[in-house]
Write a protein that holds these residues in place. Structure first.
Motif, PDB file in Angstrom:
ATOM      1  N   ALA A   1       5.004   7.948 -12.772  1.00  0.00           N
ATOM      2  CA  ALA A   1       6.438   7.695 -12.943  1.00  0.00           C
ATOM      3  C   ALA A   1       7.086   7.439 -11.588  1.00  0.00           C
ATOM      4  CB  ALA A   1       7.092   8.886 -13.628  1.00  0.00           C
ATOM      5  N   ILE A   2       6.711   8.247 -10.594  1.00  0.00           N
ATOM      6  CA  ILE A   2       7.332   8.064  -9.272  1.00  0.00           C
ATOM      7  C   ILE A   2       6.926   6.710  -8.692  1.00  0.00           C
ATOM      8  CG2 ILE A   2       7.575   9.045  -6.944  1.00  0.00           C
ATOM      9  CD1 ILE A   2       7.173  11.783  -8.103  1.00  0.00           C
ATOM     10  N   ARG A   3       5.685   6.297  -8.954  1.00  0.00           N
ATOM     11  CA  ARG A   3       5.233   4.973  -8.487  1.00  0.00           C
ATOM     12  C   ARG A   3       6.108   3.867  -9.085  1.00  0.00           C
ATOM     13  NH1 ARG A   3      -0.819   6.640  -8.345  1.00  0.00           N
ATOM     14  NH2 ARG A   3      -0.893   7.150  -6.130  1.00  0.00           N
ATOM     15  N   GLU A   4       6.373   3.980 -10.391  1.00  0.00           N
ATOM     16  CA  GLU A   4       7.194   2.942 -11.029  1.00  0.00           C
ATOM     17  C   GLU A   4       8.619   2.988 -10.503  1.00  0.00           C
ATOM     18  OE1 GLU A   4       6.746   1.862 -15.007  1.00  0.00           O
ATOM     19  OE2 GLU A   4       4.675   1.333 -14.457  1.00  0.00           O
ATOM     20  N   LEU A   5       9.118   4.221 -10.312  1.00  0.00           N
ATOM     21  CA  LEU A   5      10.484   4.346  -9.783  1.00  0.00           C
ATOM     22  C   LEU A   5      10.593   3.686  -8.414  1.00  0.00           C
ATOM     23  CD1 LEU A   5      11.325   8.038 -10.777  1.00  0.00           C
ATOM     24  CD2 LEU A   5      12.450   5.976 -11.635  1.00  0.00           C
ATOM     25  N   PHE A   6       9.560   3.859  -7.590  1.00  0.00           N
ATOM     26  CA  PHE A   6       9.575   3.280  -6.247  1.00  0.00           C
ATOM     27  C   PHE A   6       9.662   1.750  -6.294  1.00  0.00           C
ATOM     28  CE2 PHE A   6       8.446   6.011  -2.428  1.00  0.00           C
ATOM     29  CZ  PHE A   6       8.941   7.166  -2.987  1.00  0.00           C
TER      30      PHE A   6
ATOM     31  N   ALA B   1       0.821  -1.212   0.000  1.00  0.00           N
ATOM     32  CA  ALA B   1       0.000   0.000   0.000  1.00  0.00           C
ATOM     33  C   ALA B   1       0.859   1.269   0.000  1.00  0.00           C
ATOM     34  CB  ALA B   1      -0.922   0.001   1.214  1.00  0.00           C
ATOM     35  N   TYR B   2       1.992   1.226   0.704  1.00  0.00           N
ATOM     36  CA  TYR B   2       2.785   2.442   0.855  1.00  0.00           C
ATOM     37  C   TYR B   2       3.628   2.761  -0.375  1.00  0.00           C
ATOM     38  CZ  TYR B   2       0.965   2.625   5.482  1.00  0.00           C
ATOM     39  OH  TYR B   2       0.091   2.724   6.527  1.00  0.00           O
ATOM     40  N   THR B   3       3.957   1.723  -1.147  1.00  0.00           N
ATOM     41  CA  THR B   3       4.656   1.977  -2.404  1.00  0.00           C
ATOM     42  C   THR B   3       3.727   2.700  -3.373  1.00  0.00           C
ATOM     43  OG1 THR B   3       5.591  -0.208  -2.004  1.00  0.00           O
ATOM     44  CG2 THR B   3       6.234   0.886  -4.014  1.00  0.00           C
ATOM     45  N   LEU B   4       2.437   2.450  -3.189  1.00  0.00           N
ATOM     46  CA  LEU B   4       1.439   3.114  -4.020  1.00  0.00           C
ATOM     47  C   LEU B   4       1.144   4.528  -3.502  1.00  0.00           C
ATOM     48  CD1 LEU B   4      -0.797   2.385  -6.271  1.00  0.00           C
ATOM     49  CD2 LEU B   4      -2.319   2.160  -4.305  1.00  0.00           C
ATOM     50  N   PHE B   5       1.121   4.614  -2.205  1.00  0.00           N
ATOM     51  CA  PHE B   5       0.590   5.810  -1.554  1.00  0.00           C
ATOM     52  C   PHE B   5       1.653   6.917  -1.399  1.00  0.00           C
ATOM     53  CE2 PHE B   5      -0.836   7.582   2.746  1.00  0.00           C
ATOM     54  CZ  PHE B   5      -1.674   8.506   2.169  1.00  0.00           C
ATOM     55  N   VAL B   6       2.859   6.540  -1.015  1.00  0.00           N
ATOM     56  CA  VAL B   6       3.888   7.538  -0.734  1.00  0.00           C
ATOM     57  C   VAL B   6       4.238   8.404  -1.969  1.00  0.00           C
ATOM     58  CG1 VAL B   6       6.293   7.869  -0.017  1.00  0.00           C
ATOM     59  CG2 VAL B   6       4.811   6.307   1.242  1.00  0.00           C
ATOM     60  N   PRO B   7       4.345   7.820  -3.169  1.00  0.00           N
ATOM     61  CA  PRO B   7       4.613   8.691  -4.333  1.00  0.00           C
ATOM     62  C   PRO B   7       3.544   9.767  -4.515  1.00  0.00           C
ATOM     63  CG  PRO B   7       5.031   6.425  -4.910  1.00  0.00           C
ATOM     64  CD  PRO B   7       4.414   6.396  -3.544  1.00  0.00           C
ATOM     65  N   GLY B   8       2.276   9.374  -4.313  1.00  0.00           N
ATOM     66  CA  GLY B   8       1.204  10.350  -4.426  1.00  0.00           C
ATOM     67  C   GLY B   8       1.361  11.460  -3.400  1.00  0.00           C
ATOM     68  N   LEU B   9       1.703  11.065  -2.169  1.00  0.00           N
ATOM     69  CA  LEU B   9       1.884  12.045  -1.102  1.00  0.00           C
ATOM     70  C   LEU B   9       3.037  12.996  -1.423  1.00  0.00           C
ATOM     71  CD1 LEU B   9       1.426  10.403   2.389  1.00  0.00           C
ATOM     72  CD2 LEU B   9      -0.027  12.026   1.189  1.00  0.00           C
ATOM     73  N   LEU B  10       4.088  12.430  -2.003  1.00  0.00           N
ATOM     74  CA  LEU B  10       5.238  13.269  -2.374  1.00  0.00           C
ATOM     75  C   LEU B  10       4.800  14.362  -3.336  1.00  0.00           C
ATOM     76  CD1 LEU B  10       8.283  10.895  -3.023  1.00  0.00           C
ATOM     77  CD2 LEU B  10       8.108  12.712  -1.324  1.00  0.00           C
ATOM     78  N   VAL B  11       4.073  13.953  -4.385  1.00  0.00           N
ATOM     79  CA  VAL B  11       3.644  14.942  -5.378  1.00  0.00           C
ATOM     80  C   VAL B  11       2.694  15.952  -4.744  1.00  0.00           C
ATOM     81  CG1 VAL B  11       2.339  15.259  -7.508  1.00  0.00           C
ATOM     82  CG2 VAL B  11       4.019  13.427  -7.336  1.00  0.00           C
ATOM     83  N   GLN B  12       1.849  15.465  -3.839  1.00  0.00           N
ATOM     84  CA  GLN B  12       0.936  16.394  -3.190  1.00  0.00           C
ATOM     85  C   GLN B  12       1.705  17.437  -2.370  1.00  0.00           C
ATOM     86  OE1 GLN B  12      -1.592  14.973  -0.157  1.00  0.00           O
ATOM     87  NE2 GLN B  12      -2.991  16.699  -0.380  1.00  0.00           N
ATOM     88  N   LEU B  13       2.709  16.970  -1.668  1.00  0.00           N
ATOM     89  CA  LEU B  13       3.547  17.903  -0.907  1.00  0.00           C
ATOM     90  C   LEU B  13       4.169  18.936  -1.841  1.00  0.00           C
ATOM     91  CD1 LEU B  13       5.680  15.783   1.592  1.00  0.00           C
ATOM     92  CD2 LEU B  13       4.078  17.609   2.134  1.00  0.00           C
ATOM     93  N   GLY B  14       4.705  18.420  -2.951  1.00  0.00           N
ATOM     94  CA  GLY B  14       5.371  19.295  -3.925  1.00  0.00           C
ATOM     95  C   GLY B  14       4.413  20.329  -4.468  1.00  0.00           C
ATOM     96  N   LEU B  15       3.202  19.885  -4.800  1.00  0.00           N
ATOM     97  CA  LEU B  15       2.225  20.807  -5.389  1.00  0.00           C
ATOM     98  C   LEU B  15       1.730  21.820  -4.366  1.00  0.00           C
ATOM     99  CD1 LEU B  15      -0.050  18.486  -7.523  1.00  0.00           C
ATOM    100  CD2 LEU B  15       1.392  20.341  -8.347  1.00  0.00           C
ATOM    101  N   PHE B  16       1.238  21.317  -3.246  1.00  0.00           N
ATOM    102  CA  PHE B  16       0.527  22.196  -2.332  1.00  0.00           C
ATOM    103  C   PHE B  16       1.455  23.119  -1.561  1.00  0.00           C
ATOM    104  CE2 PHE B  16      -2.932  19.832  -3.662  1.00  0.00           C
ATOM    105  CZ  PHE B  16      -4.079  20.528  -3.318  1.00  0.00           C
ATOM    106  N   GLY B  17       2.512  22.516  -0.972  1.00  0.00           N
ATOM    107  CA  GLY B  17       3.441  23.356  -0.224  1.00  0.00           C
ATOM    108  C   GLY B  17       3.921  24.503  -1.088  1.00  0.00           C
ATOM    109  N   ALA B  18       4.309  24.168  -2.304  1.00  0.00           N
ATOM    110  CA  ALA B  18       4.946  25.169  -3.148  1.00  0.00           C
ATOM    111  C   ALA B  18       3.947  26.161  -3.744  1.00  0.00           C
ATOM    112  CB  ALA B  18       5.732  24.481  -4.261  1.00  0.00           C
ATOM    113  N   LEU B  19       2.737  25.683  -4.054  1.00  0.00           N
ATOM    114  CA  LEU B  19       1.774  26.607  -4.666  1.00  0.00           C
ATOM    115  C   LEU B  19       1.407  27.737  -3.704  1.00  0.00           C
ATOM    116  CD1 LEU B  19      -0.739  24.411  -6.697  1.00  0.00           C
ATOM    117  CD2 LEU B  19       0.792  26.181  -7.553  1.00  0.00           C
ATOM    118  N   PHE B  20       1.507  27.451  -2.411  1.00  0.00           N
ATOM    119  CA  PHE B  20       1.152  28.493  -1.451  1.00  0.00           C
ATOM    120  C   PHE B  20       2.346  29.357  -1.051  1.00  0.00           C
ATOM    121  CE2 PHE B  20      -2.497  25.732  -1.168  1.00  0.00           C
ATOM    122  CZ  PHE B  20      -3.538  26.633  -1.055  1.00  0.00           C
ATOM    123  N   ALA B  21       3.505  29.066  -1.636  1.00  0.00           N
ATOM    124  CA  ALA B  21       4.718  29.817  -1.293  1.00  0.00           C
ATOM    125  C   ALA B  21       4.559  31.315  -1.574  1.00  0.00           C
ATOM    126  CB  ALA B  21       5.909  29.271  -2.065  1.00  0.00           C
TER     127      ALA B  21
END
Lengths: 250, 326
Positions: A209-214, A54-74
């Motif tokens: 892509a990040i999911r496959e890389l993981f 489950a976490y190999t599936l989930f963590v890549p999504g969380l990473l992208v979410q962090l990247g998108l949201f944290g940065a969009l509000f910068a």
């Protein structure tokens, strides 16, 4: 000269951020909350979603979410600085305009990098397995995407100069991106029409892509598309950002 | 230090419809500043002061005309211009939650000076500007006057020879204003700096400046020393309040003999006021009083007021500066 100026701006931003405990704590708690509160929901579903872990599936999504949201509000921080006259004061110095932007983006990128590390490290405790070099590469893609979003957000902030204008714009961009990128659940479980719509979302390819890389698949079409889209967004974000910062009267 | 010729800036109007309306913020101004001068740039809000200043400090490109600042062209040598000038904007320059000293050091470093140099220069400025002990203080915990002095330190950390101050004392209490005035005039005496400041306070221009430029509707309408400008106004204002209103006409006749303008009579009832402008009233007024006395006209009061820059402004633009002031 350029790198020295970038460093001065970066150091100033980082110093102020680190002195703000709320910034540090919220930044670190966010990924932890997702892992603890959402991760367990996915565990029993992993099999039906076609993933072994489950976490190999989930963590890549969380990473992208962090990247998108944290940065969009910068950009919101930039509006506050603009209002305090800091941006104008920096613009009358001979410092490069691009350095003024880049120093700020680097701080956001560093924050994202640390958050990503915490997220991946913690996910191991929950049972994440996979390819370490793949995870490292996934983190690099995340950071590049975050840089693009931070640059775009700063550009938007400097153009609108108003939180009231910026908040709805960011929200109306972020929500469809979040929903259509398969960040939380992969798009493949959705109906055909939803999959077609999500095909137009560059971030979906990055998440995939990040999911496959993981899982350790480096040389697939999916990862190629993801890398390509990351680089395109990165270049576009920086281009828009520097253009806005260089523009007179911005 | 500054030579501007026909400097102009038009903004595209944001009006809807086909016709793009052009707004002339600055309609072609000539400005010359010699080394070591303190020149005040005076005008009501919206007259083009800040736009002109932003063009001279390379923050805004002129749409027409040219300017050299500190020997460099603002359009083609903006880097060199930025290196030579200090700019203290009216909107502040530091983050409220940063530490004052660090802001000054970082700002100096962006000008290319070393951290060590910036720090020693910064501490020296803190001392000169009465900011001792506030190096670690956050601007949000400073008074308005301290923040303005911190902004001034930010603008001076790289030792510029030409300093632009945009409404340096707006929003300060009278004591803080007077204090900042001392520091501004010190800039010249101690560092030989040339200073260009905008203001809409007439007393400020009067107290600080060797020369005043008055801008209105985007054009410069006067340029002279404060005294010469005041002399342009036809004399001092002499106002008499006559105890017996029926004698107002006689008083007006007497005042008219020495007056340089039409005599104004207001208030027909008791206490009629008679006023006119008189050149060199100090010399003339003694004779006037003797004449009034001889004619048996009793006065309730007599006032002689030297012209103020506000009178100058009224004269030049047909409206009072104070009405517009914030």
């Amino acid at each position: 000269m350029f790198w020295r100026e970038t460093y001065i701006v970066f150091r100033r931003q980082l110093r102020m951020a680190l002195r703000n405990p709320a910034w540090v704590i919220i930044g670190l708690v966010q990924p932890i909350l997702y892992l603890c509160l959402f991760g367990p929901l996915l565990e029993p579903l992993a099999g039906t979603l076609g993933a072994e872990n489950a976490y190999t599936l989930f963590v890549p999504g969380l990473l992208v979410q962090l990247g998108l949201f944290g940065a969009l509000f910068a950009g919101f921080g930039l509006i506050a600085e603009w209002r305090a006259g800091v941006i104008e004061a920096e613009r009358v110095t001979p410092a490069s305009r691009t350095a003024l932007l880049l120093g700020r983006i680097l701080r956001d990128v560093l924050q994202l990098f640390v958050q990503g590390l915490v997220l991946i490290g913690l996910a191991f405790l929950f049972g994440l397995t996979g390819s370490l070099p793949g995870m490292a590469l996934g983190l690099v893609l995340t950071v590049l995407l975050g840089a693009a979003c931070a640059a775009a957000s700063n550009a938007l902030a400097l153009t609108t100069k108003s939180e009231d204008v910026m908040a709805p714009v960011i929200n109306s961009v972020a929500l469809p991106v979040l929903l259509l990128s398969g960040i939380l659940l992969p798009m493949t479980i959705g109906p055909q029409w939803l999959q077609v719509v999500s095909d137009f979302m560059p971030t979906k390819y990055i998440v995939n892509a990040i999911r496959e890389l993981f899982t350790g698949d480096f040389w697939t079409i999916t990862t190629m598309w993801g890398v390509l889209w990351t680089l395109v967004l990165f270049a576009a974000g920086l281009w828009v950002g520097t253009r806005t910062f260089r523009r007179e009267n911005a | 230090m500054i030579h501007a010729r026909g400097l102009a800036r038009t903004f595209e109007g944001r009006g809807r419809g086909k016709a793009q309306e052009e707004v002339k913020a600055v309609a072609g101004v000539d400005i010359d500043l010699a080394e070591g001068e303190i020149v005040g740039f005076l005008g009501p809000n919206g007259a083009g002061k800040t736009t002109t200043l932003r063009m001279l400090t390379t923050l805004l490109k002129p749409t027409a005309g040219s300017a050299t600042v500190a020997g460099f062209d603002v359009a083609t040598q903006s880097q060199q211009v930025r290196r030579s000038i200090g700019y203290v904007s009216q909107s502040g320059s530091t983050s409220p939650e940063a530490r004052a000293g660090e802001e000054v050091v970082d700002h100096g470093m962006l000008y290319g000076i070393s951290q060590k140099q910036a720090e020693s220069r910064g501490r020296e400025l803190f001392e000169q500007l009465d900011l001792e002990g506030l190096w670690e203080r956050k601007p949000q915990a400073m008074s308005g006057g301290q923040r303005r002095r911190l902004d001034t330190a930010m603008g001076l950390v790289h030792d510029p020879t030409l300093v632009f101050l945009d409404e340096p004392t707006t929003g300060l209490d009278p004591q803080a204003r007077a204090n900042l005035w001392t520091h501004i005039s010190d800039l010249r005496t101690r560092r030989g700096a040339t200073i260009f400041l905008t203001t809409h306070y007439l007393d400020e221009a009067d107290a600080l400046c060797d020369r005043i430029l008055v801008i209105d509707h985007g054009s410069i309408v006067a340029s002279d020393t404060p005294d010469a400008l005041k002399r342009q106004v036809a004399g001092d204002l002499v106002s008499l309040v006559v105890a017996d209103a029926s004698k107002a006409a006689a008083a007006a006749e007497l005042l008219g003999r020495i007056a340089d303008t039409e005599v104004e009579v207001t208030g027909a009832q008791a206490g009629a006021a008679v006023s006119a402008r008189v050149r060199g009233a100090g010399h003339e007024v003694a004779g006037l009083i003797r004449g009034l006395d001889a004619a048996g006209i009793d006065l309730e009061s007599i006032e002689v007021r030297r012209p103020t820059l506000d009178d100058v402004f009224l004269d030049l633009t047909g409206r009072s500066l104070r009405e517009q002031g914030a």
